[in-house]
Design a protein around this motif. Structure first.
Motif, PDB file in Angstrom:
ATOM      1  N   THR A 173     -26.262  25.495  39.956  1.00  0.00           N
ATOM      2  CA  THR A 173     -26.562  25.244  41.368  1.00  0.00           C
ATOM      3  C   THR A 173     -25.369  25.532  42.284  1.00  0.00           C
ATOM      4  O   THR A 173     -25.390  25.154  43.461  1.00  0.00           O
ATOM      5  CB  THR A 173     -27.011  23.778  41.563  1.00  0.00           C
ATOM      6  OG1 THR A 173     -26.038  22.882  40.996  1.00  0.00           O
ATOM      7  CG2 THR A 173     -28.356  23.537  40.903  1.00  0.00           C
ATOM      8  N   GLU A 174     -24.378  26.210  41.738  1.00  0.00           N
ATOM      9  CA  GLU A 174     -23.267  26.641  42.593  1.00  0.00           C
ATOM     10  C   GLU A 174     -23.754  27.769  43.511  1.00  0.00           C
ATOM     11  O   GLU A 174     -24.645  28.541  43.139  1.00  0.00           O
ATOM     12  CB  GLU A 174     -22.086  27.105  41.744  1.00  0.00           C
ATOM     13  CG  GLU A 174     -21.363  25.970  41.035  1.00  0.00           C
ATOM     14  CD  GLU A 174     -20.120  26.455  40.309  1.00  0.00           C
ATOM     15  OE1 GLU A 174     -19.936  27.691  40.209  1.00  0.00           O
ATOM     16  OE2 GLU A 174     -19.351  25.604  39.817  1.00  0.00           O
ATOM     17  N   PRO A 175     -23.176  27.890  44.701  1.00  0.00           N
ATOM     18  CA  PRO A 175     -23.642  28.894  45.680  1.00  0.00           C
ATOM     19  C   PRO A 175     -23.687  30.319  45.128  1.00  0.00           C
ATOM     20  O   PRO A 175     -24.634  31.063  45.415  1.00  0.00           O
ATOM     21  CB  PRO A 175     -22.624  28.767  46.817  1.00  0.00           C
ATOM     22  CG  PRO A 175     -22.142  27.354  46.723  1.00  0.00           C
ATOM     23  CD  PRO A 175     -22.119  27.032  45.264  1.00  0.00           C
ATOM     24  N   PHE A 224     -27.144  32.427  44.953  1.00  0.00           N
ATOM     25  CA  PHE A 224     -27.283  33.680  45.705  1.00  0.00           C
ATOM     26  C   PHE A 224     -27.756  34.798  44.784  1.00  0.00           C
ATOM     27  O   PHE A 224     -28.646  35.584  45.140  1.00  0.00           O
ATOM     28  CB  PHE A 224     -25.945  34.043  46.344  1.00  0.00           C
ATOM     29  CG  PHE A 224     -25.960  35.342  47.094  1.00  0.00           C
ATOM     30  CD1 PHE A 224     -26.642  35.461  48.293  1.00  0.00           C
ATOM     31  CD2 PHE A 224     -25.286  36.457  46.594  1.00  0.00           C
ATOM     32  CE1 PHE A 224     -26.672  36.667  48.984  1.00  0.00           C
ATOM     33  CE2 PHE A 224     -25.312  37.660  47.272  1.00  0.00           C
ATOM     34  CZ  PHE A 224     -25.994  37.773  48.469  1.00  0.00           C
TER      35      PHE A 224
END
Length: 262
Positions: free
Chosen positions: A154-156, A160
């Motif tokens: 769930t890190e950006p 992305f």
């Protein structure tokens, strides 16, 4: 003496878990590679008496030979899934390319399909690339909970990437396949490959969750474990649908796309 000591250090550097993962990954490649050939025979047999999978038919679901191939693939995927629980993804994933070699050899022997020079070159590159990555794979960090994998997923940066992949998949499925699916095989392979790139994280997370659960640290209580399970199921169903269209292509069987890193 120095050389012998160095060899001992190198040997001890491969943990028991990595050896288990290596054996499981190799056996997975064999089963998955063989399953493509069995499934194609089943698809061809079903297509002779019904609507071909390549044009949207599902008559292969009534063909026993296709189910034998499916069971063989499931066995291979279970072994592949287990391999992710023991070894780092960068060690397991490249070994999946060996299924390409097995499929190519069996297609030549059983399906009488000739492998042209570029196909042979592709097989050689698969072996060289897989060996290079495995030999230089970095060590894997210790993971104590599926929550750690969820936090990474769930890190950006990864979100992305996932958004880009899903956008590309939807464009291919709803806009490109209806127009070019029957004439450009790379459309189907693109869907399988893109979805497979997303499934690696979930398969790894699910493998870790089951391994930790069996060792006494229950991970089934976390909703993240079930979220990863749903993602794996969605990826597998999507890939299986379009993989059948690839296998029954009118040309000789293409280099297969392994759907857990598939």
């Amino acid at each position: 003496m120095a050389s012998s000591d160095s060899a001992d250090v190198s040997y001890k550097g491969m943990s028991a878990d990595n050896i288990k993962g290596l054996v499981l990954a190799l056996s997975s490649s064999f089963f998955i590679g063989a399953s493509f050939i069995v499934k194609k025979k089943g698809l061809k047999k079903a297509g002779a008496s019904g609507v071909r999978a390549g044009v949207g038919g599902y008559s292969y679901l009534y063909e026993p030979l296709w189910w034998i191939g499916m069971i063989t693939m499931i066995v291979g995927e279970i072994a592949n899934f287990a391999a992710y629980a023991f070894s780092p993804a960068i060690l397991v994933t490249p070994l999946g390319a060996l299924s390409i070699i097995i499929s190519a050899v069996l297609a030549h022997i059983i399906l009488k399909e000739k492998l042209h020079i570029f196909g042979m070159l592709g097989c050689v590159l698969c072996v060289v690339g897989s060996t290079t990555i495995v030999l230089h794979a970095p060590p894997e960090g210790e993971i104590e909970s599926v929550i750690e994998v969820w936090n990474l997923a769930t890190e950006p940066g990864f979100l992305f990437y996932a958004a880009l992949i899903m956008t590309a998949v939807f464009v291919l499925i709803f806009h490109v396949i209806p127009e070019y699916g029957q004439t450009h095989i790379m459309v189907y392979i693109g869907v399988c490959s893109l979805v497979g790139s997303l499934s690696v994280m979930s398969v790894k997370a699910l493998g870790i969750a089951l391994k930790l659960t069996l060792s006494g640290m229950n991970q089934l209580i976390y909703p993240q474990t079930w979220a990863f399970t749903l993602i794996v199921a969605a990826c597998v169903i999507t890939q299986m649908n379009y993989l059948n269209k690839v296998i029954i292509w009118r040309h000789p069987i293409p280099l297969p796309v392994q759907f857990c890193c598939i």
